[in-house]
Scaffold this motif. Structure first.
Motif, PDB file in Angstrom:
ATOM      1  N   GLY A   9       9.406  14.801   2.263  1.00 40.45           N
ATOM      2  CA  GLY A   9       9.142  13.396   2.704  1.00 40.45           C
ATOM      3  C   GLY A   9       8.068  13.222   3.496  1.00 40.45           C
ATOM      4  N   GLU A  10       7.517  14.018   3.825  1.00 41.63           N
ATOM      5  CA  GLU A  10       6.367  13.941   4.824  1.00 41.63           C
ATOM      6  C   GLU A  10       5.018  13.522   4.304  1.00 41.63           C
ATOM      7  OE1 GLU A  10       6.563  14.370   8.088  1.00 41.63           O
ATOM      8  OE2 GLU A  10       8.748  14.676   8.086  1.00 41.63           O
ATOM      9  N   ARG A  11       4.179  12.914   5.146  1.00 45.97           N
ATOM     10  CA  ARG A  11       2.999  12.378   4.384  1.00 45.97           C
ATOM     11  C   ARG A  11       2.000  13.560   4.107  1.00 45.97           C
ATOM     12  NH1 ARG A  11      -0.861   7.634   7.056  1.00 45.97           N
ATOM     13  NH2 ARG A  11      -2.532   7.612   5.433  1.00 45.97           N
ATOM     14  N   VAL A  12       1.490  13.419   2.806  1.00 44.93           N
ATOM     15  CA  VAL A  12       0.289  14.661   2.541  1.00 44.93           C
ATOM     16  C   VAL A  12      -0.901  14.177   3.167  1.00 44.93           C
ATOM     17  CG1 VAL A  12      -0.820  15.733   0.649  1.00 44.93           C
ATOM     18  CG2 VAL A  12       1.424  14.959   0.252  1.00 44.93           C
ATOM     19  N   ARG A  13      -1.683  15.029   3.959  1.00 43.35           N
ATOM     20  CA  ARG A  13      -3.121  14.706   4.571  1.00 43.35           C
ATOM     21  C   ARG A  13      -4.298  15.658   3.486  1.00 43.35           C
ATOM     22  NH1 ARG A  13      -2.390  11.407   8.587  1.00 43.35           N
ATOM     23  NH2 ARG A  13      -0.139  11.222   9.580  1.00 43.35           N
ATOM     24  N   HIS A  14      -5.393  15.116   3.638  1.00 46.97           N
ATOM     25  CA  HIS A  14      -6.528  15.688   2.810  1.00 46.97           C
ATOM     26  C   HIS A  14      -7.627  16.268   3.934  1.00 46.97           C
ATOM     27  CE1 HIS A  14      -5.251  14.483  -1.034  1.00 46.97           C
ATOM     28  NE2 HIS A  14      -4.774  13.180  -0.568  1.00 46.97           N
ATOM     29  N   GLN A  15      -7.747  17.376   3.802  1.00 48.27           N
ATOM     30  CA  GLN A  15      -8.666  18.096   4.761  1.00 48.27           C
ATOM     31  C   GLN A  15     -10.061  18.534   4.020  1.00 48.27           C
ATOM     32  OE1 GLN A  15      -7.701  21.816   6.326  1.00 48.27           O
ATOM     33  NE2 GLN A  15      -8.382  21.180   8.462  1.00 48.27           N
ATOM     34  N   LYS A  16     -11.174  18.192   4.592  1.00 49.69           N
ATOM     35  CA  LYS A  16     -12.515  18.707   3.969  1.00 49.69           C
ATOM     36  C   LYS A  16     -12.867  19.875   4.395  1.00 49.69           C
ATOM     37  CE  LYS A  16     -14.371  14.014   3.934  1.00 49.69           C
ATOM     38  NZ  LYS A  16     -14.404  13.847   2.286  1.00 49.69           N
ATOM     39  N   HIS A  26       0.999  -1.160  -0.204  1.00 48.12           N
ATOM     40  CA  HIS A  26       0.032  -0.022   0.126  1.00 48.12           C
ATOM     41  C   HIS A  26       0.892   1.242   0.091  1.00 48.12           C
ATOM     42  CE1 HIS A  26      -3.444  -2.494   0.980  1.00 48.12           C
ATOM     43  NE2 HIS A  26      -2.561  -3.210   1.949  1.00 48.12           N
ATOM     44  N   PHE A  27       0.566   2.208  -0.651  1.00 47.11           N
ATOM     45  CA  PHE A  27       1.324   3.584  -0.822  1.00 47.11           C
ATOM     46  C   PHE A  27       0.628   4.780  -0.109  1.00 47.11           C
ATOM     47  CE2 PHE A  27       2.829   1.149  -4.564  1.00 47.11           C
ATOM     48  CZ  PHE A  27       4.152   1.208  -4.326  1.00 47.11           C
ATOM     49  N   HIS A  28       1.491   5.375   0.243  1.00 46.33           N
ATOM     50  CA  HIS A  28       0.818   6.966   0.795  1.00 46.33           C
ATOM     51  C   HIS A  28       1.170   7.961  -0.205  1.00 46.33           C
ATOM     52  CE1 HIS A  28      -0.806   4.887   4.469  1.00 46.33           C
ATOM     53  NE2 HIS A  28       0.317   4.620   4.617  1.00 46.33           N
ATOM     54  N   GLN A  29       0.495   8.900  -0.034  1.00 49.23           N
ATOM     55  CA  GLN A  29       1.161  10.151  -0.854  1.00 49.23           C
ATOM     56  C   GLN A  29       2.000  11.064   0.313  1.00 49.23           C
ATOM     57  OE1 GLN A  29      -2.635  12.074  -2.143  1.00 49.23           O
ATOM     58  NE2 GLN A  29      -2.322  11.387  -4.100  1.00 49.23           N
ATOM     59  N   ILE A  30       3.377  11.354  -0.328  1.00 45.34           N
ATOM     60  CA  ILE A  30       4.116  11.888   0.303  1.00 45.34           C
ATOM     61  C   ILE A  30       4.749  13.364  -0.225  1.00 45.34           C
ATOM     62  CG2 ILE A  30       4.913  10.031   1.962  1.00 45.34           C
ATOM     63  CD1 ILE A  30       7.582  10.060   0.273  1.00 45.34           C
ATOM     64  N   SER A  31       4.993  14.234   0.299  1.00 46.91           N
ATOM     65  CA  SER A  31       5.818  15.371  -0.314  1.00 46.91           C
ATOM     66  C   SER A  31       7.132  14.871  -0.956  1.00 46.91           C
ATOM     67  CB  SER A  31       5.824  16.627   0.766  1.00 46.91           C
ATOM     68  OG  SER A  31       6.823  17.467   0.085  1.00 46.91           O
ATOM     69  N   LYS A  32       7.485  15.297  -1.790  1.00 44.71           N
ATOM     70  CA  LYS A  32       8.727  15.029  -2.775  1.00 44.71           C
ATOM     71  C   LYS A  32       9.676  15.698  -1.923  1.00 44.71           C
ATOM     72  CE  LYS A  32      10.919  14.439  -7.068  1.00 44.71           C
ATOM     73  NZ  LYS A  32      10.746  14.435  -8.670  1.00 44.71           N
ATOM     74  N   LYS A  33       9.386  16.902  -1.693  1.00 41.46           N
ATOM     75  CA  LYS A  33      10.506  17.917  -0.976  1.00 41.46           C
ATOM     76  C   LYS A  33      10.655  17.613   0.376  1.00 41.46           C
ATOM     77  CE  LYS A  33       9.112  21.901  -3.967  1.00 41.46           C
ATOM     78  NZ  LYS A  33       8.895  23.338  -3.751  1.00 41.46           N
TER      79      LYS A  33
END
Length: 303
Positions: A41-48, A32-39
């Motif tokens: 390396g932190e995980r990208v989180r989505h907010q409604k 399973h993959f998570h979305q992370i920032s290329k710059k």
């Protein structure tokens, strides 16, 4: 054991008994993959968020979110999920088998998802077993509808092919309008005249490569390659190289390709030039057999 995906009554005329439906499939991929920032390396989180009157976006809590149907541009009628769950529709709790059809008449193109069907409890077992045996003996499937996952689905109920299995199988079917029209895609395929000899050779080839259906023999090679790549990156070693695709063989006519495929005559079929004389023949590329190159090299060395 997984929780039932749906529970209710199967009804055939005046006969009914309680059942439970369990999903017959599960995702086996362990990667399973998570979305992370290329710059960073932190995980990208989505907010409604919602757009306020001033145009500023404001965070919205999960409990404050309801469904909305847009009946006019920018105008919505709010629907609470509980209101949808309590819709008055018989198929929410009852799967009425309205029609029975021959199993062979069920087009595989309509199959969506399989389910295991079990009796709700021991008191329902006799009626369940009787209907199961009747379906098995008649080679029929019962068709009905159940409401789940936000819509009403067509379900086919049948006995498993393996008679030693005491349960029933349920198959979620697609609606006819969900299938694209094959005529739109097959319209440009021209009718071909097929020779009896080439047809016999093709049938023989299929016969020789036929066997018992064993799905266990098919493995997900993509995931294995993905895991090898991940492990190489973790160990900071060179990534596995992609195997070069096999070279296309010489272009020969269909008849010679079929003969070569079943080993007729034991001779290598001759290659034909594309600008041949007489009646045009179907041209196909013969793929080199595995290990053919090594075998030829051994023969040259022994010579």
């Amino acid at each position: 054991m997984a929780r039932p995906f749906w529970s209710g009554q199967i009804q055939i005329s005046l006969v009914s008994f309680g059942v439970k439906l369990f999903p017959a499939t599960e995702a086996k991929s362990e990667i399973h993959f998570h979305q992370i920032s290329k710059k960073t390396g932190e995980r990208v989180r989505h907010q409604k968020v919602s757009g306020g009157a001033s145009g500023d976006e404001e965070p919205v809590e999960k409990d404050d979110i309801v469904k909305g149907y847009e009946y006019s541009k920018g105008e919505y009628v709010q629907i609470d999920p509980k209101e949808i769950a309590n819709l008055r529709i018989p198929s929410r709790r009852t799967l009425e088998l309205q029609q029975f059809v021959d199993l062979k008449d069920l087009d595989p193109a309509y199959f969506e998802k399989p389910y295991f069907v079990t009796p709700e409890n021991e008191s329902q077992a006799e009626a369940f077993a009787t209907v199961r045996k009747a379906l098995a003996d008649t080679h029929k499937a019962g068709l009905g509808k159940i409401a789940m996952s936000g819509r009403e689905h067509v379900i086919a109920i049948s006995a498993p092919e393996d008679d030693s299995l005491p349960g029933l199988m349920g198959y979620e079917l697609r609606y006819a309008e969900e299938l694209r029209k094959p005529e739109e895609y097959f319209a440009d395929i021209k009718t071909q005249k097929i020779s009896e000899e080439s047809l016999d050779l093709a049938k023989e080839l299929i016969k020789r490569k036929s066997g018992k259906f064993e799905m266990e023999k098919f493995k997900d090679e993509y995931e294995a390659a993905l895991r090898a790549m991940i492990e190489a990156k973790m160990k900071n070693v060179p990534l596995p190289k992609e195997e070069k695709p096999a070279k296309r063989g010489k272009v020969i006519d269909l008849m010679d390709a079929l003969r070569a495929s079943i080993g007729e005559g034991g001779k290598k079929p001759p290659a034909h030039e594309s600008a041949g004389h007489g009646k045009a023949k179907s041209k196909v590329a013969v793929m080199p057999r595995r290990g053919a190159k090594k075998s030829s090299e051994k023969r040259r060395k022994s010579a």
